[in-house]
Structure formats: structure tokens, C-alpha cells
Design a protein around this motif. Structure first.
Motif, PDB file in Angstrom:
ATOM      1  N   ILE A 102      -3.842  19.150 -13.072  1.00  0.00           N
ATOM      2  CA  ILE A 102      -3.592  20.479 -13.140  1.00  0.00           C
ATOM      3  C   ILE A 102      -2.765  20.741 -11.763  1.00  0.00           C
ATOM      4  CG2 ILE A 102      -4.735  22.736 -13.097  1.00  0.00           C
ATOM      5  CD1 ILE A 102      -6.956  20.989 -14.756  1.00  0.00           C
TER       6      ILE A 102
ATOM      7  N   GLY B  91      -0.468  16.620  -6.804  1.00  0.00           N
ATOM      8  CA  GLY B  91      -0.564  16.430  -8.342  1.00  0.00           C
ATOM      9  C   GLY B  91       0.505  15.260  -8.651  1.00  0.00           C
TER      10      GLY B  91
ATOM     11  N   ASN C 197       3.885  27.127 -12.578  1.00  0.00           N
ATOM     12  CA  ASN C 197       5.450  27.669 -12.285  1.00  0.00           C
ATOM     13  C   ASN C 197       6.510  26.851 -12.984  1.00  0.00           C
ATOM     14  OD1 ASN C 197       4.409  29.639 -10.723  1.00  0.00           O
ATOM     15  ND2 ASN C 197       3.963  28.139  -9.042  1.00  0.00           N
TER      16      ASN C 197
ATOM     17  N   LEU D 126       9.081  20.298   8.546  1.00  0.00           N
ATOM     18  CA  LEU D 126       8.943  19.035   9.225  1.00  0.00           C
ATOM     19  C   LEU D 126       8.261  17.922   8.465  1.00  0.00           C
ATOM     20  CD1 LEU D 126       6.789  20.735  12.154  1.00  0.00           C
ATOM     21  CD2 LEU D 126       9.312  20.152  12.068  1.00  0.00           C
TER      22      LEU D 126
ATOM     23  N   ALA E 285       3.030  26.314 -17.266  1.00  0.00           N
ATOM     24  CA  ALA E 285       1.596  25.944 -18.272  1.00  0.00           C
ATOM     25  C   ALA E 285       0.443  26.342 -17.427  1.00  0.00           C
ATOM     26  CB  ALA E 285       1.829  24.531 -18.644  1.00  0.00           C
TER      27      ALA E 285
ATOM     28  N   ASN F 201      -5.400  19.778  -8.893  1.00  0.00           N
ATOM     29  CA  ASN F 201      -4.479  19.888  -7.771  1.00  0.00           C
ATOM     30  C   ASN F 201      -4.109  21.190  -7.552  1.00  0.00           C
ATOM     31  OD1 ASN F 201      -0.713  19.717  -7.134  1.00  0.00           O
ATOM     32  ND2 ASN F 201      -2.223  19.093  -5.521  1.00  0.00           N
TER      33      ASN F 201
ATOM     34  N   LEU G 290     -11.044  28.443 -12.376  1.00  0.00           N
ATOM     35  CA  LEU G 290     -11.060  27.675 -13.678  1.00  0.00           C
ATOM     36  C   LEU G 290     -12.414  27.122 -14.349  1.00  0.00           C
ATOM     37  CD1 LEU G 290      -8.051  25.487 -13.035  1.00  0.00           C
ATOM     38  CD2 LEU G 290      -8.004  27.774 -13.916  1.00  0.00           C
TER      39      LEU G 290
ATOM     40  N   TRP H 242       1.729  33.975  -1.489  1.00  0.00           N
ATOM     41  CA  TRP H 242       1.274  32.768  -1.542  1.00  0.00           C
ATOM     42  C   TRP H 242       0.130  32.652  -2.528  1.00  0.00           C
ATOM     43  CZ3 TRP H 242       4.421  29.346   0.140  1.00  0.00           C
ATOM     44  CH2 TRP H 242       5.404  29.256   1.304  1.00  0.00           C
TER      45      TRP H 242
END
Ligand SMILES: Cc1cc2nc3c(=O)[nH]c(=O)nc-3n(C[C@H](O)[C@H](O)[C@H](O)COP(=O)(O)OP(=O)(O)OC[C@H]3O[C@@H](n4cnc5c(N)ncnc54)[C@H](O)[C@@H]3O)c2cc1C
Length: 509
Positions: free
Chosen positions: A8, A14, A34, A57, A245, A276, A286, A425
Motif C-alpha cells: 500500500i 513501497g 496518487n 540531497l 488507487a 508503505n 486503514l 503534505w
């Protein structure tokens, strides 16, 4: 039949875990909220300007090399790395400038101008950082801990003292330098971990060692080239990526997770699940585990950032590839960020101008500027007016560029501006509290004391990424992917051609 794994999130953790599992015989699917992979290590391309939105970096290339090698690939065949040296120029409000470089002679000249004994202090400090780096990597960061006794073993205890894990970084740096500006120049890197040097363990002198001795690198094409390379390798190994998804819920039965349900109602099942997405978000949203979510909410979180991505129709050669501007009252500025969760009165900030090294980052004779201003994470109890804070941060940046670099017309040359706040974020990547670097890394939140990379009750639910062991930063998350995979293979039994059929689809408790 191959055992199946569902990951996930297609952040670096991930993707790398998915690839490693595929290499070890799993049939792997990655579900990403995304439209493209990368998570925080992402990019925006607009009107010929290419922005890396998060990491800039590139550190510890040897960890990338190990990842690619373990996937059967040669890292150098995928990325063209260039060392950036001087790494960056640090500017202080009183006009002092320091160019941090691996060129020892140049460091000596600069440091001795500020403080007579500073060069000796510097050599000793880097030597200590080197020791911290090697011990940490070998004994703490690069391995799994399966119980508390392993972590606090008699063998490890002396190492914890050697690493100065109980000493604060800022007070430790005072043993090497007297000048407040030098102390700042060699501790502000804690911000990469989203930490205040007044809270961070002195262990993190390893960061300065990493930068100056091991080097700060740049992959041609931008940081996102690293993500694209990893995805290519993962796909070659058979990993299936599903974008747009977002997972809404993980269903559980007894001691197992049984399926992941997407917001659009699609349901995916698998033998093992790897979260992830940010770990506190997974427990909260979740799994809807109220008790654990509350405990995680009370932990310390890293800071967040206000970001400006500016497409500029002119080049400013005064701005180097990496530029650090340190604000006035160093201690107060960290208090404002970490205690008051707001923007310091005199904010420090960082500017990245990738076109200095890589012409493909901007149209000819134009510039692509990325400005990162550290700020407190989201906090319902603090009075956070983001519009006002963004406006103040922007003005402070423009003022300092005018004062210290004689850049007076930038405002008129910004063709477009994209702004990220802690709210973005949180919304875009589901980062708990909008904390840009995830859970904090103080003594109580590292090693075995950090949320573990396997769920205590659901034995087929694993975690990989910045908020689990070992922590944040691209190379460290690559290590997380390695450690999580090692744990899965240890607990599932290594899969070979010979035993593939025999591996049960249900995970052994
Ligand atoms: C501004 C900034 C600057 C940084 N600078 C550096 C740097 O210079 N060098 C460095 O090494 N590191 C840097 N870092 C840290 C580094 O970016 C992170 O440690 C690393 O990218 C984290 O990777 P991850 O895989 O743990 O998580 P993420 O990148 O957050 O990936 C998690 C993924 O899960 C997805 N997801 C979330 N919820 C769901 C859901 N419900 N369903 C499906 N998918 C979901 C997200 O969209 C995301 O793609 C920086 C970070 C930031 C924010």
C-alpha cells in the motif's frame, strides 16, 4: 502458485520492498493513491521547469548500489551521479558565509578565520561522526531487532554510550566549537531528519560526516530519476503498479489482514500486506485501531515545511545548487518550530537550484527554484493561519535574497508559483500531522523503540518506510525495505523455485 503480496503506497519504501519481494518469488501488486509513484520523492514539471518536490540531497549512494545489486541490476546502468562539492554555502544573518566542502585546505582557511581552534575541532568532530556512522549502520540501522533484549543486549549497551545516544547534539557540538555560528553550521543538518539539534541525540554528527566525507550527489535528470529507475527494475521483475488507487480500509480476521478495500469499492486480497503509507495513518485510518492510533498520536513528530516552487524567467547565478540561510536566534527558532508548531520569527531556509548542475531542469536562461522553509507540523491546539504564515515566509525569503545576494527583482520574474504547506503534505500523501519526515528520531523512537515493521497482532501485515525502523531519508528508507523484506522472508520461509509450490498462501503465525 506464487505467494501474493500487496503493497500500500508507491513511495521509495513501497517500490523497493515490492521489487525485493518479486525478486524473491512473490507476485506483487502495489496500490498507490496518487497518479504517479514516488510519494514524497516526487516531481512537478511545468512549462519546461522540473522540480523535485521533496528530497534534493542524494546521500549514501552505496545503499542504492546494494539495492540495485540485490535486484540483479547494476546501479550505474540506471543513474548518472554527479558529486556536488562544495556541498552548499551556509549564510548567517550577520554576513558570515561558509562553504562546506570536502576540500580540507579550504575548510581550514574558512574555519580558522572564524575561530582559531575550529579546524582541530572540525577534524575531531568529523572523526566522531565517522565512528557514529559506522557503528550506527552496522549495529543499529542496518538490522532488525526482534525483541527488546536484542536491542538492549550487553553487547549493544556500550555502543549506545559510544554513540552518545543520550547526549543532545547541540551540547555535544559545543565540545568542538565555541562560535555559535559554527555550532549552528554543524548541527542544522538535524533538520533533514526533521529534528531540533537541542533534542536530537549527538549520534547525528554522522550526518555531517556523511555529507562531507561520503559526499552529496545529484542524479542527472533530478532526484525523481531514482524513483523512475527503481520502478523500471520493479516492473522488470513483474511488479504490477495500480495508480489512482487509494486504499480506504484493511479488513482483518483473527490474526490476519484479509483484504484491502479501495475508495472506489474494489477489493484486493493477498497472502501478505505491506503498508508503505505513513505508519500512524495506517493504524488510524486503514485499521481504525483507536488505542494504537492514540498512542501513536502522542509520539513526537518531525517538523513540516512550507515549500515554494518558483518557475523564474531569469537566471540568478549567485544562487548555487544548494544554499542554506540560517536565521537569527538559533535556539528560539527551533523552539518556535518544535514547541509552538509555527514559523520562527527569523526563519532559516534552504534553496535548491538544480539547473546549476543540470540544464534540463529549466528552459534556457531561466531558473527553477525550490525553497524549503521549516515550520511546525499541524497542531489543532496551535493557532495556525497558513495563509499568513506562507505570506510571511515568502517575504522573509525575498528580503534575505535582496539583502545578502543583491537579488532585488525576483518577485517580478516569478512566472508561476506552486506552494506546499503542511496541509498539502497531509492531503496529498496522508502524512500524519503533515510531518514532512514522519515520526521523530529521538532516543525513545529509534531502533526497537520505533514502531516495528510487523504488526504485533496481524502477523501478515508488515510496514516499510520513514515512520518504521530504521527511519526517514531516502537511503534509510531503502534500508527499511531491505529489513522488512528480510523479516518477511525469515517469517514466511525463503522462497525458491523448489519450494514455491509448497509455501502456504496463508501466513504462518
Ligand atoms: C520537503 C522534504 C525534503 C526532503 N529532503 C530529503 C533529502 O534531501 N534527502 C533524503 O534522503 N530525504 C529527504 N526527505 C525525506 C524522504 O523524502 C522520505 O524519507 C522518503 O521519501 C519517505 O519514503 P516512504 O516510502 O517512507 O514514504 P512516502 O514517500 O510518503 O510514500 C508513501 C506512499 O503511500 C501513498 N499512500 C498514502 N496513503 C495511501 C492509501 N490510503 N492508499 C494508497 N497509497 C497511499 C502515498 O501517496 C505515497 O506515495 C525529504 C522529505 C521532504 C518532505
Amino acid at each position: 502458485m506464487k505467494p501474493t503480496a500487496l503493497v500500500i503506497g508507491a513511495g521509495i519504501g513501497g517500490i523497493a520492498t515490492a521489487a525485493r519481494l518479486a525478486k524473491n518469488g512473490y507476485s506483487v501488486t502495489v496500490l498507490e493513491k496518487n497518479e504517479q509513484p514516488g510519494g514524497r520523492c516526487n516531481q512537478i514539471i511545468r512549462d519546461g521547469h522540473r522540480f523535485d518536490i521533496g528530497p534534493t540531497l542524494f546521500l549514501m549512494p552505496e545503499v542504492w548500489e546494494e539495492t540495485f545489486a540485490s535486484l540483479g541490476e547494476k546501479f550505474s546502468g540506471y543513474l548518472d551521479l554527479l558529486r556536488i562539492d562544495p556541498t552548499y554555502k551556509v549564510r548567517f544573518e550577520d554576513g558570515l558565509q561558509l562553504e562546506l566542502t570536502s576540500n580540507i585546505g579550504k575548510m581550514q582557511t574558512q574555519l580558522e578565520k572564524v575561530e582559531k581552534t575550529a579546524f582541530t575541532g572540525f577534524l575531531n568532530y568529523i572523526a566522531e561522526g565517522s565512528k557514529h556512522y559506522k557503528i550506527s549502520l552496522e549495529k543499529f540501522v542496518g538490522r532488525n531487532f526482534y525483541n527488546l533484549f536484542e536491542y538492549f543486549s550487553l553487547l549493544n549497551l556500550p555502543l549506545i554510550f559510544q554513540l552518545k545516544a543520550l547526549t543532545k547534539h547541540y551540547s555535544n557540538v559545543s565540545r568542538f566549537f565555541k562560535d555559535e555560528r559554527l555550532k549552528a553550521a554543524f548541527t542544522f543538518q538535524n533538520m533533514y531528519l526533521g529534528l531540533s539539534p537541542y533534542d536530537a541525540p549527538a549520534t547525528y554528527s554522522l550526518l555531517q560526516y556523511t555529507e562531507l566525507a561520503e559526499g552529496v550527489w545529484y542524479p542527472m535528470g533530478g532526484m525523481y530519476a531514482g524513483i523512475q529507475a527503481l520502478v523500471k527494475v520493479a516492473e522488470k521483475l513483474g511488479v504490477r503498479f495500480v495508480y489512482n488507487a487509494p486504499v480506504k480500509k484493511l479488513s482483518v480476521e483473527g490474526s490476519k489482514v484479509t483484504s484491502a478495500e479501495l475508495e472506489d469499492g474494489r477489493i484486493f486480497t493477498a497472502d501478505i500486506f505491506i503498508g508503505n503509507a505513513d505508519l500512524p495513518y495506517i493504524y488510524d485510518q486503514l485499521l481504525q485501531d483507536r488505542v494504537e492510533a492514540k498512542k501513536l498520536n502522542q509520539k513526537l513528530y518531525t517538523c513540516s515545511t512550507i515549500m515554494f516552487y518558483w518557475g523564474v524567467d531569469k537566471q540568478y547565478p549567485q544562487i548555487a545548487h544548494h544554499n542554506v540561510f540560517l536565521g537569527g536566534d538559533y535556539k528560539a527558532s527551533f523552539d518556535r518550530i518544535f514547541k509552538d508548531h509555527t514559523l520562527p520569527d527569523e526563519p532559516s531556509f534552504y534553496i535548491n537550484a538544480p539547473a546549476r548542475t543540470d540544464e534540463s531542469a529549466a528552459p534556457k536562461r531561466q531558473d527553477t527554484l525550490y525553497v524549503l522553509v521549516p515550520v511546525g507540523h499541524l497542531d489543532e491546539k496551535s493557532n495556525q493561519d497558513w495563509d499568513a504564515l506562507v505570506a510571511r515566509a515568502r517575504q522573509k525569503v525575498l528580503d534575505r535574497l535582496a539583502k545578502e545576494m543583491n537579488i532585488n527583482d525576483l518577485k517580478d520574474h516569478i512566472k508561476f508559483e506552486i506552494i506546499h504547506t503542511p496541509k498539502i503534505w497531509k492531503e496529498k500523501f496522508n502524512l500524519a500531522k503533515g510531518a514532512a519526515f514522519g515520526l521523530s528520531h529521538n532516543f525513545w523512537q529509534v531502533g526497537y523503540l520505533r514502531p516495528h515493521n510487523r504488526h504485533a497482532k496481524y502477523k501478515n501485515l508488515y510496514f516499510t518506510g520513514a515512520s518504521t525502523h530504521p527511519g526517514t531519508g531516502l537511503p534509510i528508507v531503502l534500508l527499511s525495505a531491505r529489513l522488512t523484506t528480510e523479516r518477511i522472508l525469515k517469517e514466511m520461509g525463503t522462497i525458491t523455485e523448489k519450494n514455491m509450490i509448497a509455501v502456504p498462501t496463508a501466513v504462518k503465525a
